[in-house]
Design a protein around this motif. Structure first.
Motif: not given
Length: 253
Positions: A247-253, A94-95, A136-137
């Motif tokens: 859906l679990h491959r999206v990284r919010f870190e 996520v960027a 942001f993430a």
């Protein structure tokens, strides 16, 4: 009469004849062509999909399975094949400028700075995220959690009214092993990532957990309740099975 799969495995009906192997078939997964092997088994009661040690996909089918049944089965499980046979896919980071799914539709992420708010921009398919770039993430994740809570609350309220029972509590988590859960005293828990899936998938998940208010099991009676709450139950289950890992491959870190 619908075409069946006999022609894929042998020629003719003479028991003394030697069955000829079906020509090689491939299925695209993760940008690669994966070898697909179809095996007929007279004792099989349903279609079974597995990944072979060499990375190919193997489908075991009952005798005389219609071709259209096989094709529909492969279509529903294409995401599963891609996840396990197509090689490890890179996580979605996520960027600013990246894209994620929201309610089954792609959303472009844009950093707008200024106020610490996030909002969808109508007509552009963009999620505008405020605040500092370093946050942001996290802010994108916060926005999805807020949307998930609203969507799930609405779906749970609808299904709860239908069964005449209300939940004690509803919590959002980021679980990997399961998408939702329900305790005997009607405490619900959901993965907030479900908001990235199409709305009919979220509706199925809510219906599944509310159905446990009536049947605290996965018996035929439970599935009957779930289907009555969500007519698209089978479609929702199939979508999660085929696409949930993405859906679990999206990284919010």
């Amino acid at each position: 009469m619908a075409p069946n799969l006999r022609s894929l495995f042998s020629k003719g009906r003479n028991p003394a004849s030697v069955a000829e192997p079906a020509p090689p078939r491939f299925i695209e997964a993760g940008g690669r062509q994966i070898l697909l092997t179809i095996r007929e088994n007279a004792r099989a009661k349903r279609l079974i999909l597995r990944i072979a040690p060499d990375g190919g996909a193997v489908v075991t089918v009952p005798r005389r399975t219609p071709k259209r049944t096989l094709e529909a089965f492969l279509g529903r499980h294409r995401g599963w094949i891609e996840e396990r046979a197509g090689g490890e896919r890179a996580p979605v980071v996520v960027a600013d400028g990246s894209s994620i799914m929201l309610r089954g539709e792609p959303v472009v992420l844009r950093h707008m700075g200024g106020r610490r708010v996030s909002r969808l921009e109508s007509g552009t398919g963009a999620l505008l995220v405020g605040g500092l770039p370093d946050h942001f993430a996290r802010r994108v994740g916060d926005f999805l959690k807020k949307e998930a809570r609203a969507d799930l609350a609405m779906a749970v309220a609808k299904h709860s009214e239908q069964v005449g029972l209300q939940p004690r509590t509803m919590a959002l988590k980021d679980t990997v092993s399961r998408w939702g859960s329900c305790t005997a005293d009607r405490r619900l828990s959901f993965s907030w990532r479900i908001v990235m899936a199409p709305p009919f998938v979220l509706d199925y998940l809510a219906a599944h957990e509310v159905a446990h208010f009536v049947e605290m099991n996965h018996s035929p009676a439970f599935w009957a309740v779930c289907r009555s709450l969500c007519p698209r139950m089978e479609e929702g289950r199939a979508w999660l099975k085929a696409n949930g890992a993405a859906l679990h491959r999206v990284r919010f870190e």
